[in-house]
Write a protein that holds these residues in place. Sequence first.
Motif, PDB file in Angstrom:
ATOM      1  N   LEU A 300       0.830  -1.206   0.000  1.00  0.00           N
ATOM      2  CA  LEU A 300       0.000   0.000   0.000  1.00  0.00           C
ATOM      3  C   LEU A 300       0.865   1.256   0.000  1.00  0.00           C
ATOM      4  O   LEU A 300       2.002   1.263   0.480  1.00  0.00           O
ATOM      5  N   ASP A 301       0.311   2.327  -0.529  1.00  0.00           N
ATOM      6  CA  ASP A 301       0.934   3.652  -0.461  1.00  0.00           C
ATOM      7  C   ASP A 301       0.535   4.267   0.875  1.00  0.00           C
ATOM      8  O   ASP A 301      -0.447   5.001   0.984  1.00  0.00           O
ATOM      9  N   VAL A 302       1.291   3.934   1.900  1.00  0.00           N
ATOM     10  CA  VAL A 302       0.892   4.249   3.273  1.00  0.00           C
ATOM     11  C   VAL A 302       0.684   5.741   3.473  1.00  0.00           C
ATOM     12  O   VAL A 302      -0.266   6.159   4.159  1.00  0.00           O
ATOM     13  N   GLU A 303       1.533   6.557   2.876  1.00  0.00           N
ATOM     14  CA  GLU A 303       1.440   8.005   3.100  1.00  0.00           C
ATOM     15  C   GLU A 303       0.132   8.588   2.599  1.00  0.00           C
ATOM     16  O   GLU A 303      -0.320   9.630   3.099  1.00  0.00           O
ATOM     17  N   ASN A 304      -0.493   7.929   1.637  1.00  0.00           N
ATOM     18  CA  ASN A 304      -1.737   8.460   1.059  1.00  0.00           C
ATOM     19  C   ASN A 304      -2.980   7.683   1.499  1.00  0.00           C
ATOM     20  O   ASN A 304      -4.050   7.860   0.917  1.00  0.00           O
ATOM     21  N   LEU A 305      -2.849   6.848   2.516  1.00  0.00           N
ATOM     22  CA  LEU A 305      -4.013   6.146   3.058  1.00  0.00           C
ATOM     23  C   LEU A 305      -4.848   7.106   3.897  1.00  0.00           C
ATOM     24  O   LEU A 305      -4.336   8.108   4.411  1.00  0.00           O
ATOM     25  N   PRO A 306      -6.145   6.813   4.055  1.00  0.00           N
ATOM     26  CA  PRO A 306      -6.968   7.631   4.954  1.00  0.00           C
ATOM     27  C   PRO A 306      -6.359   7.659   6.356  1.00  0.00           C
ATOM     28  O   PRO A 306      -5.749   6.691   6.807  1.00  0.00           O
ATOM     29  N   GLN A 307      -6.558   8.768   7.056  1.00  0.00           N
ATOM     30  CA  GLN A 307      -5.965   8.923   8.373  1.00  0.00           C
ATOM     31  C   GLN A 307      -6.422   7.837   9.336  1.00  0.00           C
ATOM     32  O   GLN A 307      -5.645   7.352  10.170  1.00  0.00           O
ATOM     33  N   SER A 308      -7.684   7.411   9.229  1.00  0.00           N
ATOM     34  CA  SER A 308      -8.187   6.380  10.133  1.00  0.00           C
ATOM     35  C   SER A 308      -7.428   5.068   9.944  1.00  0.00           C
ATOM     36  O   SER A 308      -7.154   4.342  10.923  1.00  0.00           O
ATOM     37  N   PHE A 309      -7.092   4.736   8.685  1.00  0.00           N
ATOM     38  CA  PHE A 309      -6.322   3.520   8.401  1.00  0.00           C
ATOM     39  C   PHE A 309      -4.916   3.655   8.981  1.00  0.00           C
ATOM     40  O   PHE A 309      -4.386   2.723   9.608  1.00  0.00           O
ATOM     41  N   ARG A 310      -4.321   4.813   8.811  1.00  0.00           N
ATOM     42  CA  ARG A 310      -2.972   5.036   9.331  1.00  0.00           C
ATOM     43  C   ARG A 310      -2.963   5.008  10.857  1.00  0.00           C
ATOM     44  O   ARG A 310      -2.000   4.532  11.470  1.00  0.00           O
ATOM     45  N   ASP A 311      -4.040   5.502  11.465  1.00  0.00           N
ATOM     46  CA  ASP A 311      -4.140   5.423  12.926  1.00  0.00           C
ATOM     47  C   ASP A 311      -4.169   3.972  13.389  1.00  0.00           C
ATOM     48  O   ASP A 311      -3.550   3.605  14.400  1.00  0.00           O
TER      49      ASP A 311
END
Length: 336
Positions: A300-311
């Motif tokens: 995945l392109d982690v930097e461009n994932l939704p904030q909730s997913f990154r949280d």
Amino acid sequence: MLSPDLLNQLVGPYGLHAEDLVFLRKSQNSVYRARRPSDGGVCIIRISEGRHRTQAEVETELKWVSHLAERGVSVCAPLPTLAGERCVALRQDESEYVVACFEHAPGQQIAPRSDDLPRHTAEYRQLGRLLGHLHREAVPYKLGDTAWLRPSWYESRLLCQDVAAMEDALGKNFCRSLDTLVAGLRQSLDATIGFGLVHGDVSFNNCHFEGTLPWLFDFDNCEYGSFLQDIATVLYDSIYCKALNRFADAELHQRMLPPLASFLEGYSCTGIGTVLDGGLITKFFLLREAIIYVHYHRTLDVENLPQSFRDGMEVMRRNVESLSHQVNVCSLLSQC
């Protein structure tokens, strides 16, 4: 996407052509659906490109799955080429490809939600029976004169090559904690009890259900390991992740209990006799979280994932680095 010319070379030995293929997905492999020219039956084509998988390793996997099918385990049997070969290997330019063909699983996938898990206890029970049957067949299984060509669980590409490739993104603390977790498991496990070839990725994503009866596929990650590893994977992927409402809440354990109890009931009724060591399952459960975290970084392109997913990923990172988790696996097991 693979070019039509390359696809023709790869699937031609099965009597198929590029135009016969319907692309399904690409994660670790490229997967297609097709109809066999011999009888019109549906089959699945899996094409591995690189990913640290050799032809010999794939052939060992296919022998194992064929053995399970012959013993009555509900798995999707491999289909040979027109010339009777187990798989097809091709090297072109700098890439190496290995192609395998499988029967299509009957039924369809199901996707339980956190609010309806109790409605699927029959499916969880049958999944437990299937896994128990698979492990029971793994105990006496021998490869004969063939060398053991699947990795041990701690040598898998998911824990070795993938982690090495993503080391900078994962961070030193994560990698150090992962090393500690693996070393602790290796020291604690008794390789003479409850060991054999395991699926390595048992989940609802790799099953079709014909009514409540599961058919298991995608043995690409099968490896030599502890049966507790497969149990922890089901607990993580198909129970915890299904019961989770974005983040752990006060009712999480109560939502997890009915499917876990049903799964373990089905597993134990096969007579496999695996000792459900809560401490080891806890460690394998956390190891699964680490593997999924690495997989997210790889695919995945982690930097461009939704904030909730990154949280959510941040919670996973902290869990691995602290070698702890919001789920009390021992408590859950004691209530089943």
